[in-house]
Write an enzyme that holds these catalytic residues in place. Sequence first.
Site, PDB file in Angstrom:
ATOM      1  N   TYR A 193     -14.391  -4.772   3.590  1.00 32.02           N
ATOM      2  CA  TYR A 193     -13.044  -5.176   3.200  1.00 32.02           C
ATOM      3  C   TYR A 193     -12.851  -6.625   3.640  1.00 32.02           C
ATOM      4  O   TYR A 193     -12.993  -6.949   4.820  1.00 32.02           O
ATOM      5  CB  TYR A 193     -11.972  -4.289   3.853  1.00 32.02           C
ATOM      6  CG  TYR A 193     -10.592  -4.780   3.503  1.00 32.02           C
ATOM      7  CD1 TYR A 193     -10.050  -4.535   2.239  1.00 32.02           C
ATOM      8  CD2 TYR A 193      -9.845  -5.534   4.411  1.00 32.02           C
ATOM      9  CE1 TYR A 193      -8.796  -5.021   1.898  1.00 32.02           C
ATOM     10  CE2 TYR A 193      -8.588  -6.021   4.066  1.00 32.02           C
ATOM     11  CZ  TYR A 193      -8.069  -5.760   2.819  1.00 32.02           C
ATOM     12  OH  TYR A 193      -6.840  -6.251   2.470  1.00 32.02           O
TER      13      TYR A 193
ATOM     14  N   TYR B 184       0.819  -1.223   0.000  1.00 30.53           N
ATOM     15  CA  TYR B 184       0.000   0.000   0.000  1.00 30.53           C
ATOM     16  C   TYR B 184       0.850   1.270   0.000  1.00 30.53           C
ATOM     17  O   TYR B 184       0.447   2.277   0.576  1.00 30.53           O
ATOM     18  CB  TYR B 184      -0.900   0.072   1.237  1.00 30.53           C
ATOM     19  CG  TYR B 184      -1.762  -1.134   1.483  1.00 30.53           C
ATOM     20  CD1 TYR B 184      -2.804  -1.437   0.604  1.00 30.53           C
ATOM     21  CD2 TYR B 184      -1.563  -1.963   2.581  1.00 30.53           C
ATOM     22  CE1 TYR B 184      -3.615  -2.542   0.830  1.00 30.53           C
ATOM     23  CE2 TYR B 184      -2.364  -3.066   2.804  1.00 30.53           C
ATOM     24  CZ  TYR B 184      -3.392  -3.345   1.932  1.00 30.53           C
ATOM     25  OH  TYR B 184      -4.180  -4.422   2.157  1.00 30.53           O
TER      26      TYR B 184
ATOM     27  N   ASP C 113     -16.959 -12.739   8.728  1.00 26.86           N
ATOM     28  CA  ASP C 113     -15.532 -12.441   8.610  1.00 26.86           C
ATOM     29  C   ASP C 113     -15.099 -11.773   9.916  1.00 26.86           C
ATOM     30  O   ASP C 113     -15.247 -10.568  10.094  1.00 26.86           O
ATOM     31  CB  ASP C 113     -15.278 -11.525   7.403  1.00 26.86           C
ATOM     32  CG  ASP C 113     -13.806 -11.145   7.280  1.00 26.86           C
ATOM     33  OD1 ASP C 113     -13.031 -11.409   8.227  1.00 26.86           O
ATOM     34  OD2 ASP C 113     -13.425 -10.565   6.246  1.00 26.86           O
TER      35      ASP C 113
ATOM     36  N   LYS D  49      -5.450 -12.621  11.699  1.00 23.65           N
ATOM     37  CA  LYS D  49      -4.977 -11.535  12.571  1.00 23.65           C
ATOM     38  C   LYS D  49      -4.699 -11.988  14.008  1.00 23.65           C
ATOM     39  O   LYS D  49      -3.654 -12.558  14.278  1.00 23.65           O
ATOM     40  CB  LYS D  49      -5.959 -10.366  12.499  1.00 23.65           C
ATOM     41  CG  LYS D  49      -5.980  -9.746  11.090  1.00 23.65           C
ATOM     42  CD  LYS D  49      -6.369  -8.283  11.067  1.00 23.65           C
ATOM     43  CE  LYS D  49      -5.996  -7.633   9.749  1.00 23.65           C
ATOM     44  NZ  LYS D  49      -7.095  -7.486   8.812  1.00 23.65           N
TER      45      LYS D  49
END
Length: 428
Positions: A144, A17, A236, A265
């Site tokens: 996302y 990014y 999610d 994560k």
Amino acid sequence: MQKSLSERDLAVIWHPYTQMQTAPAPIGIVRGEGALLFDENGNSYIDATSSWWVNIHGHSHPHITAKLAAQASLLHHCIFAGYTHEPAVSLAERLLPVLPGDQQKLFYSDNGSTAVEVALKMTIQYWKNKGVSKSRILAFKDAYHGDTFGAMSVSGRSVFTRAFDDLLFDVIFLDLPSKDNINALKAQIDMIADEAGAFIFEPLVLGSGGMVMYEAALLNELLAHCRERNILLIADEIMTGFGRTGTNFAMDQVATPPDIVCLSKGLTGGTIAMGVTTCTNEIYNAFLSADKLKTLFHGHSYTANPLTCAIALASLDLFLDPSCAANRQRINAKHRAFAVELAYHPEVKNVRSLGTILAFEIVTGQADSYTNELAGFLHTFFRERRVMLRPLGNTLYVLPPYCITDAQLDEVYGSIGEMLEVYARQWA
Ligand SMILES: *Cc1c(COP(=O)(O)O)cnc(C)c1O
């Protein structure tokens, strides 16, 4: 003179990014401890965003290090088709019962995006295996779900996806539910219910979408409506899982249970990447057949890596210890108190907090280019104050490891307060 880490990096590395032409040189990190990261010049930084939301127990936690070392002396890796091992089995045995709903089977992959890919493949093939034509996916407009092609397809279209938009598969996008639009959303779902096989959603908080929070009761209404119409529910929980939103999992706050859960994560406490996709037996059983074509043909070379599983088990030990929940409550109370202070600032709007997440927007009222300049200002400001904060557009958020101390949190809040004063003087 020897070159710094930061200088050597620029010669060989392409960062995520990052517009490499204009980005400032990266800070070279050599060590981490608790909520702190130390750079090559000996400066310490407070990791106020948990290194992209992954770190829940602090850096280089001794319990995780010890379990990693113990596993490293036994087995680093082995193929996971036709073979199995203790850490993979133990992790599934311990994780499934604490997940929301009736999660019965666990599929390993490599990261959050692959956990989403697996979930999508599971639902699409579930309906194929049953001989039902229901291959379209529902998702939220600003969602996302990752950066691989399938995960990008079910994510909102944005500058991040622009170069690939015409190659992404077609998805039915829904607005976030509110009291005003909930009936319209249900009507929208009714129109396509025959073709829709699954709804993928980030429960309670859209993370990358700007830490946008929405009500559990409204999400529940939407999910119950989908369930009645045989649309599978994919939660999610890659960002929200492992205590981020107050409860162990965000879906613990929603009455309608998911069919599938995606995790990554916090799963490994922010050490090594791993993805997990879990499902009910109803889904799993649709893949059992003498017909080879009904197999889920998906896997990765490092599926269920034993070192990573051992780390996830160690992280789960720490997560299930009562001190973890106590720390989360402590952070939540401090966030709420600071949120009250923040709300008085004229440069601040939409202050919100949930669990250990605090977020707000900086009032700009200007064009996009201004927001870009603002990003540069914020980046430099917090870097100089040795606080790692990384705004999403004009949204600033604090999402710390649960071990962050009160003094460190006060330092983070203090730097935000100071930033707002400078901003008011120079920018507003
Ligand atoms: C970060 C994230 C992903 C993608 O995970 P990666 O490990 O970065 O591929 C997917 N969904 C949500 C909600 C996320 O926050």
